[in-house]
Structures are given as C-alpha cells and as structure tokens.
Design a protein around this motif. Structure first.
Motif, PDB file in Angstrom:
ATOM      1  N   SER A  21       8.771  15.782  -3.855  1.00 27.19           N
ATOM      2  CA  SER A  21       9.112  14.328  -3.808  1.00 27.19           C
ATOM      3  C   SER A  21      10.757  14.183  -4.068  1.00 27.19           C
ATOM      4  O   SER A  21      11.433  13.654  -3.605  1.00 27.19           O
ATOM      5  CB  SER A  21       8.355  13.504  -4.635  1.00 27.19           C
ATOM      6  N   SER A  22      11.051  15.147  -5.286  1.00 28.99           N
ATOM      7  CA  SER A  22      12.619  14.988  -5.789  1.00 28.99           C
ATOM      8  C   SER A  22      13.378  15.578  -4.369  1.00 28.99           C
ATOM      9  O   SER A  22      14.328  14.978  -4.113  1.00 28.99           O
ATOM     10  CB  SER A  22      12.610  15.815  -6.839  1.00 28.99           C
ATOM     11  N   VAL A  47      12.544  15.446  -1.217  1.00 26.39           N
ATOM     12  CA  VAL A  47      12.719  14.354  -0.420  1.00 26.39           C
ATOM     13  C   VAL A  47      13.729  13.292  -0.597  1.00 26.39           C
ATOM     14  O   VAL A  47      14.668  12.937   0.226  1.00 26.39           O
ATOM     15  CB  VAL A  47      11.309  13.816  -0.168  1.00 26.39           C
ATOM     16  N   VAL A  48      13.575  12.861  -1.710  1.00 25.78           N
ATOM     17  CA  VAL A  48      14.590  11.741  -2.136  1.00 25.78           C
ATOM     18  C   VAL A  48      16.022  12.030  -2.192  1.00 25.78           C
ATOM     19  O   VAL A  48      17.040  11.428  -1.701  1.00 25.78           O
ATOM     20  CB  VAL A  48      14.111  11.195  -3.617  1.00 25.78           C
ATOM     21  N   ASN A  49      16.160  13.214  -3.020  1.00 26.77           N
ATOM     22  CA  ASN A  49      17.545  13.866  -3.260  1.00 26.77           C
ATOM     23  C   ASN A  49      18.350  14.430  -1.917  1.00 26.77           C
ATOM     24  O   ASN A  49      19.482  14.324  -1.811  1.00 26.77           O
ATOM     25  CB  ASN A  49      17.616  14.751  -4.390  1.00 26.77           C
ATOM     26  N   LEU A 106      16.979  12.730   2.662  1.00 27.31           N
ATOM     27  CA  LEU A 106      17.492  11.506   3.100  1.00 27.31           C
ATOM     28  C   LEU A 106      18.887  11.454   3.586  1.00 27.31           C
ATOM     29  O   LEU A 106      19.632  12.129   3.103  1.00 27.31           O
ATOM     30  CB  LEU A 106      17.135  10.462   1.938  1.00 27.31           C
ATOM     31  N   ALA A 155      21.293   9.014   3.215  1.00 26.49           N
ATOM     32  CA  ALA A 155      22.193   8.153   2.223  1.00 26.49           C
ATOM     33  C   ALA A 155      22.406   9.321   1.255  1.00 26.49           C
ATOM     34  O   ALA A 155      21.628   9.495   0.318  1.00 26.49           O
ATOM     35  CB  ALA A 155      21.648   7.039   1.859  1.00 26.49           C
ATOM     36  N   GLY A 156      23.513   9.871   0.959  1.00 29.24           N
ATOM     37  CA  GLY A 156      23.935  10.955   0.171  1.00 29.24           C
ATOM     38  C   GLY A 156      23.598  11.036  -1.207  1.00 29.24           C
ATOM     39  O   GLY A 156      24.005   9.941  -1.947  1.00 29.24           O
ATOM     40  N   GLY A 157      22.387  11.688  -1.605  1.00 30.01           N
ATOM     41  CA  GLY A 157      22.275  11.547  -3.075  1.00 30.01           C
ATOM     42  C   GLY A 157      22.742  12.735  -3.701  1.00 30.01           C
ATOM     43  O   GLY A 157      23.746  13.233  -3.231  1.00 30.01           O
ATOM     44  N   GLY A 158      21.925  13.322  -4.798  1.00 28.15           N
ATOM     45  CA  GLY A 158      22.575  14.309  -5.508  1.00 28.15           C
ATOM     46  C   GLY A 158      22.521  15.765  -4.637  1.00 28.15           C
ATOM     47  O   GLY A 158      23.280  16.849  -4.780  1.00 28.15           O
TER      48      GLY A 158
END
Lengths: 207, 278
Positions: free
Chosen positions: A36-37, A39-41, A44, A46-49
């Motif tokens: 899950s981490s 996928v979210v980071n 996606l 929209a640039g995450g970490g």
C-alpha cells in the motif's frame, strides 16, 4: 540508515535465540503496508516521495516493531511483569497489563462464538451493505454485555484477596539475574544516553 | 482503594481485550469499512472517567502493536496510541458531562437538549460550509487545496453530515431516545479531533499508509492532487467521524440497555442514568 542497523541487529539476535521464524512472521504481517505504501508513494502520478520514501518509511516501521516483537518472542510476559513488580512498578499497572494479555485470547474466542451463534440465527454476512450493517449490534452487544457482567465478579474476587489494601507486597518468585546481565543492561542504558546526546549534538551543530 | 475504583481497574483489561476482539472480527465478518477498535476505550472512559479511558486507549494500541503474537498483532497501531489516548480522554469528558445519559424522547427537557446538540452541530456545519465550500477560491484560501480537491472533499463532508442526520433520526424515531443525539454529537467531535491528531502520524511515520481499507481513500485524494499530509487528513476527516459516531451510538445503546445496578457501580454511573422516579 539507523533503522537499517536496528533491523540487522534484531535479525542477528533472533538468529542467535532461534526465533527467526517468529520475526519473519512479523515481517510478513507488514507486507500489506509495504504494498500500500508503494502504491500511494510511488505509483500514483501526483509526485509523492517515490519508492525511496516508501522504502524509508517501511524500514522505520520495521525498526520500531521488530525489537519489541523479539523481546516478547523470547520473554514470557508474566515473568517480565513479575520482575517489573519486584522492581517497583505499581501492582495496578501490573494487574491491568497481565489481565489484558490473559483476556485477549478469551475475548477473541468469545467473539468467534458470538459470530457463529448469530450466523446460526440468520445473521447476514454476505448480503448488501445495509443488510450487513444491521449485523453490527447483534455482534457487538452480546460480547460487550457479557464482558461487562464479568467485571463485577472479578472486582469482588480481587477485593476479597485484599488487592486494594495498602502496603508493599512480597514477590515470591524472582527470575534468575546474573552479574553479567546486570552489567550489560547498564551498558545498554549508557549507550542509549550517549546515542541521544550525539543526536542532539548533531542537531545543534547543523543549526 | 475504593471498590468502584477496583471495578474501573478490572474494566480496563477487559475493555482492551474488547477493543482487540471487536477490531479484528467485526470488520472481517461483516466486511464493512469501520474500525470498531475503540468501543472498549469509549465505554471505559464513559464509565470510569477520563484517565481510565486514556490509559485504556494507550495500552490497547501498545499491546496490540508490540506484545500480542502475530495472528492478532497490528504492527502499525503503536504510534496511533496518541490518537487512542485522545479518544479515551474525550469519552471520559463526555461521560462526566452526561452526554451518554439515556433520555426518553417523551420528556420535553431531553428533547430540548437533543435539539440544542443538533443545533450546535448544524451551526458548525453551516459555518464550515459558508467559509469553505461556497466557491473554489474560498476553498483554496482555507485549506490550501486546489480546485480538483473541492468535489472530493465536498463529497466526504456531505457523507459525514448525512450519516449524522440518519443516525440521529434513527435514534429519535426508532429507539425514542433523545440522549442518543447528544452521544452522536460527542462521537462527531471525538472523530474530528481523532482525525486531526492521527493525520500527521499517518503521514510522517508511515508515509501515508496503514495497511487498512482507508489507504484506498488516501490514494484517491493523492491522485486528485493533494499532498500526502492533506490526503491523510482528508481520509481521517471522512472515516474517523463516521467510525466514532457509530462507536458512540453503540456505546450509548449498550449502556442504555444495561441493568441500572450494573451501571451504578462504576464511578461515573450516577451520570449515566436519570434519577429514580418518585
């Protein structure tokens, strides 16, 4: 980086104690978090970490979880509590922790019984969500009311044994504790303080 | 130590076990997106006072994360002990204030109180709406989010309010108890506070994920352009109030159904029941 060191040291200690399997189970329990981490980071738009941030967060989590897991995989909780009580932890705290540990499997079994009983009476666990939502109260209420009814019996049993009476208690059984172990504990405590001081010094210099 | 205090002390471990058992079975069995892991904390807070609730919340999360063996362990629960502490503390405060007292809807006074609670919530909703959701510009000013976030956030806001209205209506008309509206309002306030407290934990300790169903919501907000912190806050503001409203309503219904003599034995029991008539 420090988290990586902690994880490695814990793994080595587990290997030495022969509890690597238990540690591996704890790591496996974190797999959904890892996926899950990622996928979210990372996946996606929209640039995450990014994947690096996801990895760092996971490593931090492992570092925070594994040592405690190892402690309770190698130490029987009642022994630990008895020793803590001998060292001056209040008997109320010891009671709450010990009783909670004993109550969890019991309540868990009771919960499964309630689920089975309500299913036998036609509880809908597969239908549409409003139908399932109607099952919340029939599942929760018997469990909670049964547990609350238990409180009175246990409170009286404790009072009969003078639980609330003032004064120190004598601990009859103390786990063995060698001079080496005592020295090692003090050394570790010193190491912890030194580490914290170094951390603070680095932060001050950076400022 | 008095006997009511011993009862609170005995209630705490049992509430911890209830939290764990309910948190791990209800969600699995009914496949509903509710956590249900703070009912024991809320009950302890309401029956035993704020400090008992606080300790129950903290210990639940610490034991769950670090002590329980793997099939039950929830390794991510540890840092959220802070949130659980706040939930237990607030539940204790609401209990002291009498928000969980059963009030038959036939009495004009209890209806008036329920109306007041509903009006307070409505006022809060109206204020938030007028400040935030009237135009994309206002929304940007208050939250710092872009325009695309507006619709999602509006949807979440609407869902929470609709749930409050539906549950309050159900309590008033099906159960004929005006006290439930107060308990719901308490749940809403607790949920909002819990969301604000847990968002930074989820964002900075875990990189925004906890391995539960809420991660999907976070992913949706992220893909709409919110930053990680904003996305976790939005997810919390959606699911925490819903969860805590349901938890508080359940706690209220269970307490209302318990025999008077059982409730009266706890330190806060006197504030959970109307005085004996006559």
């Amino acid at each position: 980086m420090p988290a990586a060191v902690v994880v490695t040291v814990t793994a080595l200690a587990a290997l030495r104690a022969g509890r690597l399997r238990r540690l591996a189970v704890a790591v496996l329990a974190l797999v959904p978090v890892a996926v899950s981490s990622l996928v979210v980071n990372a996946l996606l738009p929209a640039g995450g970490g990014g994947a690096a941030a996801a990895g760092a967060a996971l490593l931090r989590l492992l570092g925070a979880t594994l040592p405690a897991t190892l402690l309770f995989a190698t130490t029987a909780a009642p022994d630990l509590l008895a020793d803590l009580e001998a060292r001056g932890l209040g008997r109320r705290a010891v009671f709450v922790l010990g009783a909670a540990l004993a109550a969890v499997p019991r309540t868990q079994a009771l919960a499964l019984d309630v689920v089975d009983a309500q299913r036998a009476r036609g509880l809908d666990t597969e239908g549409s969500w409003p139908r399932r939502a109607r099952g919340v109260l029939p599942l929760v209420a018997p469990l909670v009311i049964g547990s609350l009814a238990e409180v009175e019996d246990r409170a009286l049993a404790l009072e009969v044994r003078a639980f609330g009476a003032p004064g120190r208690r004598t601990v009859l059984q103390r786990p063995p504790d060698s001079g080496w172990q005592r020295a090692a504990r003090w050394a570790l405590a010193g190491l912890l303080l030194a580490g914290l001081a170094a951390r603070a010094a680095v932060a001050l210099v950076a400022r | 130590m008095s006997i009511p205090a011993t009862r609170t002390l005995v209630l705490m471990p049992i509430a911890i076990a209830l939290n764990v058992a309910l948190g791990s079975t209800v969600q699995q069995v009914l496949k509903l997106p509710i956590y249900m892991d703070s009912l024991g904390t809320v009950l302890t807070g309401v029956l035993g006072g704020p400090l008992a609730g606080l300790a129950t919340g903290v210990l639940t999360n610490l034991l769950w994360a670090y002590v329980l063996p793997p099939p039950l362990a929830a390794p991510t629960a540890g840092p959220f002990a802070v949130t659980a502490a706040v939930i237990g503390l607030l539940a204790g405060v609401w209990g002291r204030l009498g928000a969980f007292r059963s009030r038959p809807a036939s009495e004009p006074r209890s209806l008036l109180l329920a109306a007041l609670a509903a009006a307070a919530v409505a006022l809060l909703v109206a204020y938030t709406f007028s400040r935030t959701y009237t135009s994309p510009a206002a929304f940007h000013n208050v939250t710092g989010f872009g325009g695309r976030e507006l619709q999602l956030s509006e949807l979440a806001f609407g869902l929470v309010i609709a749930a409050f209205a539906a549950l309050a209506a159900w309590a008033l008309f099906a159960r004929r108890d005006a006290g439930a509206v107060l308990a719901l309002a308490a749940g809403l306030a607790t949920g909002l506070t819990a969301a604000v407290v847990s968002a930074p934990i989820a964002a900075y300790v875990f990189g925004g994920v906890t391995g539960f169903g809420g991660d999907v919501v976070i992913a949706v907000f992220r893909s709409a352009g919110a930053s990680l912190y904003q996305a976790t806050l939005e997810q919390g503001l959606l699911s925490d109030p819903l969860d805590k409203m349901i938890t508080c309503l359940l706690a209220f219904s269970i307490l209302a159904g318990l025999p008077r003599r059982l409730v009266a034995r706890f330190p806060n029991g006197a504030r959970l029941r109307a005085p004996e008539p006559g």
